[in-house]
Design an enzyme around this catalytic site. Structure first.
Site, PDB file in Angstrom:
ATOM      1  N   GLY A 223       0.741  -1.260  -0.082  1.00  0.00           N
ATOM      2  CA  GLY A 223      -0.009  -0.091   0.112  1.00  0.00           C
ATOM      3  C   GLY A 223       0.801   1.321  -0.078  1.00  0.00           C
ATOM      4  O   GLY A 223       0.258   2.442  -0.497  1.00  0.00           O
TER       5      GLY A 223
ATOM      6  N   PRO B 195       4.383  -5.236  -0.881  1.00  0.00           N
ATOM      7  CA  PRO B 195       4.467  -3.976  -1.615  1.00  0.00           C
ATOM      8  C   PRO B 195       4.355  -4.421  -3.163  1.00  0.00           C
ATOM      9  O   PRO B 195       4.780  -5.302  -3.389  1.00  0.00           O
ATOM     10  CB  PRO B 195       5.699  -3.478  -1.510  1.00  0.00           C
ATOM     11  CG  PRO B 195       6.658  -4.507  -0.846  1.00  0.00           C
ATOM     12  CD  PRO B 195       5.808  -5.539  -0.201  1.00  0.00           C
ATOM     13  N   GLY B 196       3.495  -3.632  -3.904  1.00  0.00           N
ATOM     14  CA  GLY B 196       3.551  -4.048  -5.180  1.00  0.00           C
ATOM     15  C   GLY B 196       3.985  -2.700  -5.894  1.00  0.00           C
ATOM     16  O   GLY B 196       4.985  -2.511  -6.704  1.00  0.00           O
ATOM     17  N   ARG B 197       3.169  -1.743  -5.751  1.00  0.00           N
ATOM     18  CA  ARG B 197       3.242  -0.418  -6.565  1.00  0.00           C
ATOM     19  C   ARG B 197       4.447   0.213  -6.242  1.00  0.00           C
ATOM     20  O   ARG B 197       5.401   0.709  -7.392  1.00  0.00           O
ATOM     21  CB  ARG B 197       2.062   0.696  -6.305  1.00  0.00           C
ATOM     22  CG  ARG B 197       2.146   1.842  -7.084  1.00  0.00           C
ATOM     23  CD  ARG B 197       1.125   2.855  -6.391  1.00  0.00           C
ATOM     24  NE  ARG B 197      -0.106   2.316  -5.918  1.00  0.00           N
ATOM     25  CZ  ARG B 197      -1.266   2.340  -6.722  1.00  0.00           C
ATOM     26  NH1 ARG B 197      -1.190   2.957  -7.882  1.00  0.00           N
ATOM     27  NH2 ARG B 197      -2.436   2.013  -6.180  1.00  0.00           N
TER      28      ARG B 197
ATOM     29  N   CYS C 239     -13.000   4.278 -29.118  1.00  0.00           N
ATOM     30  CA  CYS C 239     -14.100   5.149 -29.431  1.00  0.00           C
ATOM     31  C   CYS C 239     -14.948   5.381 -27.983  1.00  0.00           C
ATOM     32  O   CYS C 239     -16.133   4.940 -27.858  1.00  0.00           O
ATOM     33  CB  CYS C 239     -15.021   4.441 -30.493  1.00  0.00           C
ATOM     34  SG  CYS C 239     -14.151   3.904 -31.822  1.00  0.00           S
ATOM     35  N   GLU C 240     -14.389   6.197 -26.985  1.00  0.00           N
ATOM     36  CA  GLU C 240     -14.945   6.426 -25.849  1.00  0.00           C
ATOM     37  C   GLU C 240     -14.562   7.713 -25.401  1.00  0.00           C
ATOM     38  O   GLU C 240     -13.305   7.802 -25.393  1.00  0.00           O
ATOM     39  CB  GLU C 240     -14.987   5.635 -24.732  1.00  0.00           C
ATOM     40  CG  GLU C 240     -15.420   4.150 -24.968  1.00  0.00           C
ATOM     41  CD  GLU C 240     -15.393   3.174 -23.850  1.00  0.00           C
ATOM     42  OE1 GLU C 240     -15.629   3.861 -22.536  1.00  0.00           O
ATOM     43  OE2 GLU C 240     -15.544   2.062 -23.997  1.00  0.00           O
TER      44      GLU C 240
ATOM     45  N   TYR D 169       0.338  -1.785 -12.264  1.00  0.00           N
ATOM     46  CA  TYR D 169      -1.408  -1.833 -12.772  1.00  0.00           C
ATOM     47  C   TYR D 169      -1.351  -1.104 -13.934  1.00  0.00           C
ATOM     48  O   TYR D 169      -2.277  -0.557 -14.458  1.00  0.00           O
ATOM     49  CB  TYR D 169      -1.851  -0.825 -11.570  1.00  0.00           C
ATOM     50  CG  TYR D 169      -1.562  -1.667 -10.279  1.00  0.00           C
ATOM     51  CD1 TYR D 169      -2.292  -2.947 -10.003  1.00  0.00           C
ATOM     52  CD2 TYR D 169      -1.111  -0.997  -9.182  1.00  0.00           C
ATOM     53  CE1 TYR D 169      -2.066  -3.314  -8.609  1.00  0.00           C
ATOM     54  CE2 TYR D 169      -0.842  -1.602  -7.867  1.00  0.00           C
ATOM     55  CZ  TYR D 169      -1.541  -2.791  -7.678  1.00  0.00           C
ATOM     56  OH  TYR D 169      -1.300  -3.376  -6.566  1.00  0.00           O
TER      57      TYR D 169
HETATM   58  N1  LLP Z   1      -1.469  -7.028  -0.660  1.00  0.00           N
HETATM   59  C1  LLP Z   1      -2.991  -7.027  -0.950  1.00  0.00           C
HETATM   60  C2  LLP Z   1      -3.778  -8.085  -0.239  1.00  0.00           C
HETATM   61  C3  LLP Z   1      -3.521  -6.250  -2.021  1.00  0.00           C
HETATM   62  O1  LLP Z   1      -4.801  -6.213  -2.323  1.00  0.00           O
HETATM   63  C4  LLP Z   1      -2.715  -5.262  -2.640  1.00  0.00           C
HETATM   64  C5  LLP Z   1      -3.342  -4.422  -3.801  1.00  0.00           C
HETATM   65  C6  LLP Z   1      -1.372  -5.143  -2.434  1.00  0.00           C
HETATM   66  C7  LLP Z   1      -0.954  -6.058  -1.571  1.00  0.00           C
HETATM   67  C8  LLP Z   1      -0.202  -4.269  -2.994  1.00  0.00           C
HETATM   68  O2  LLP Z   1      -0.663  -3.049  -2.724  1.00  0.00           O
HETATM   69  P1  LLP Z   1       0.245  -1.963  -3.402  1.00  0.00           P
HETATM   70  O3  LLP Z   1       1.571  -1.909  -2.646  1.00  0.00           O
HETATM   71  O4  LLP Z   1       0.607  -2.005  -4.901  1.00  0.00           O
HETATM   72  O5  LLP Z   1      -0.332  -0.504  -3.151  1.00  0.00           O
HETATM   73  N2  LLP Z   1      -5.334  -1.064  -9.571  1.00  0.00           N
HETATM   74  C9  LLP Z   1      -5.256  -0.107  -8.612  1.00  0.00           C
HETATM   75  C10 LLP Z   1      -4.422  -0.886  -7.373  1.00  0.00           C
HETATM   76  C11 LLP Z   1      -5.053  -1.848  -6.991  1.00  0.00           C
HETATM   77  C12 LLP Z   1      -4.500  -2.411  -5.669  1.00  0.00           C
HETATM   78  C13 LLP Z   1      -5.049  -3.906  -4.880  1.00  0.00           C
HETATM   79  N3  LLP Z   1      -4.599  -4.406  -4.043  1.00  0.00           N
HETATM   80  C14 LLP Z   1      -4.347   0.914  -9.181  1.00  0.00           C
HETATM   81  O6  LLP Z   1      -3.977   1.065 -10.344  1.00  0.00           O
HETATM   82  O7  LLP Z   1      -4.055   1.980  -8.345  1.00  0.00           O
END
Ligand code: LLP
Length: 421
Positions: free
Chosen positions: A239, A276-278, A346-347, A375
């Site tokens: 997050g 962490p992902g983002r 087309c949107e 993402y």
């Molecule tokens: N763990 C869980 C259980 C999650 O649901 C998520 C993200 C993460 C970790 C990773 O979170 P991050 O570190 O990436 O914030 N598509 C959206 C973001 C959706 C996030 C969903 N869950 C966007 O493009 O902003």
């Protein structure tokens, strides 16, 4: 910090000019930097130094096999949310004991695959799921390691579509009910409690919501231990946000996040997991697109580019901002003008930015969307039968296409025409 910098007026990914990649691969394409991915993983890993920990990369942000293999080679764990992501993790070489399975709707089939292939833990999100996992584990003659994802009812202060820690959200079990649920798990022979899980949302730009949630988890740890449960691990979710508008945003750094985690949780002696992902993937990638037309409208100019909402959906889905920059910089002091930057779909929703100031651009020029590594490609579709765009990974002065652009024939041949037509 990332590795997309200008050299003599041209944007580079590490030591490769994006104009060279565009010439060989065609536009649009995603481009990732190995060095930035590596750096961001290490920042988290080092931020938790001194605590027993595992950084479990949330592959939903970017699940290309090359990126996953890179993460595995760095010693990361991984967070998966579907059978497909689990299969990707295994294919990339992650050991089962480094794979965490999250998600609100795990199926029996997904549970079976993970229990057979090896799993570090399931993060349970509901009581019905808990009962099903118990059954599946018993059928397989095994015991499933579990945490319960608790919903701490904390406002993450982020976009409503990606906030997950309020009681109105579908995620987790209300923290007030946690004791009862853990007591129930203790009676189920197919489950073994290993810890507690929490994830309150994505793109958080303030540490306070995390701190509030983690404090509640710390209290719960003590309560559950007093009840006789073996809480050895805390999964703190992902997050942490990134700066999308450079110069205007300064979200907390991993090191600050790590210091807060230590302050709130180190006295418990638990192993810490984060997901962490983002922050690992976001600024490790850009999207490069070519301007097809510059169209003068009423009182505004449109930049029509060859990338569209199907390639990068975040602006139309969340109103998200991405910095958009010319790949070849204009002369210093060159005139700027506002553009509406749009794709060919087309949107009207296929709009990346409205009235964005940029130096003048012309048809044939390349532009780059920054912060597109997370993402981006994973949320792409083939709407309007626009092929999924290639992904390119750079390492110093080399680059490789890590997913190629499908041909129209490949797309068409995926469909089958039944005999009655
Ligand atoms: N763990 C869980 C259980 C999650 O649901 C998520 C993200 C993460 C970790 C990773 O979170 P991050 O570190 O990436 O914030 N598509 C959206 C973001 C959706 C996030 C969903 N869950 C966007 O493009 O902003």
């Amino acid at each position: 910090m990332d590795h997309f910098l200008y050299r003599n007026g041209t944007l580079y990914a590490e030591d490769v000019a994006l104009t060279d990649i565009a010439a060989q691969v065609g536009t649009p394409f995603y481009c990732y930097s190995t060095a930035t991915f590596t750096r961001h993983f290490r920042l988290f890993d080092e931020a938790l130094d001194g605590m027993d920990h595992l950084v479990c990369y949330a592959m939903k942000a970017n699940s290309n096999q090359a990126i996953l293999s890179l993460m595995a080679s760095l010693g990361a764990g991984v967070d998966v949310v579907s059978g497909g992501e689990y299969a990707r993790a295994k294919a990339a070489g992650f050991d089962g004991d480094k794979i965490v399975f999250s998600g609100v709707g795990k199926t029996r089939e997904e549970m079976r695959a993970a229990l057979t292939g090896g799993i570090r833990q399931f993060n349970l999100e509901s009581e019905p799921e808990m009962l099903v996992l118990n059954e599946v584990a018993l059928e397989l003659g095994t015991v499933a390691p579990v945490t319960v994802r608790v919903n701490p009812d904390v406002d993450a202060k982020t976009h409503e579509k990606i906030a997950t820690g309020k009681s109105e959200n579908k995620f987790g079990i209300p923290i007030a009910r946690a004791r009862e649920v853990y007591a129930h798990i203790a009676t189920l022979p197919g489950l073994r409690v290993v810890g507690i899980d929490v994830h309150i949302g994505s793109q958080l730009t303030d540490l306070e919501p995390f701190r509030l949630a983690y404090r509640k988890v710390a209290e719960l740890t003590e309560t559950l231990r007093a009840d006789g449960h073996d809480i050895i691990r805390l999964d703190l979710g992902g997050g942490l946000g990134i700066p999308y508008a450079r110069g205007n945003e300064a979200p907390p750094l991993p090191v600050e996040y790590g210091a807060m985690v230590k302050e709130e949780l180190s006295h418990l002696g638990c192993e810490i997991e984060i997901e962490p992902g983002r922050l690992i993937a976001g600024n490790s990638g850009i999207l490069v697109s070519e301007v097809i037309y510059v169209k003068s409208g009423e009182g505004r100019d449109f930049l029509i580019i060859d990338a569209a909402m199907n390639d990068l959906v975040r602006p139309s889905m969340y109103g998200a901002h991405h910095d958009i920059v010319p790949v070849v910089e204009a002369e210093p002091g060159a005139e700027q003008q506002p553009y509406d930057i749009v794709g060919p779909v087309c949107e009207s929703g296929d709009t990346f930015a409205k009235q964005r100031n940029m130096t003048k651009v012309a048809a044939g020029d390349l532009v780059a969307f920054r912060s597109a590594g997370a993402y981006g490609a994973v949320m792409a579709s083939e709407y309007n039968t626009r092929p999924l765009i290639p992904e390119v990974l750079v390492h110093e002065d080399q680059f490789a296409v890590i997913r190629s652009r499908p041909s129209f024939d490949e797309i068409i041949n995926r469909d089958t025409i039944p005999t009655w037509i």
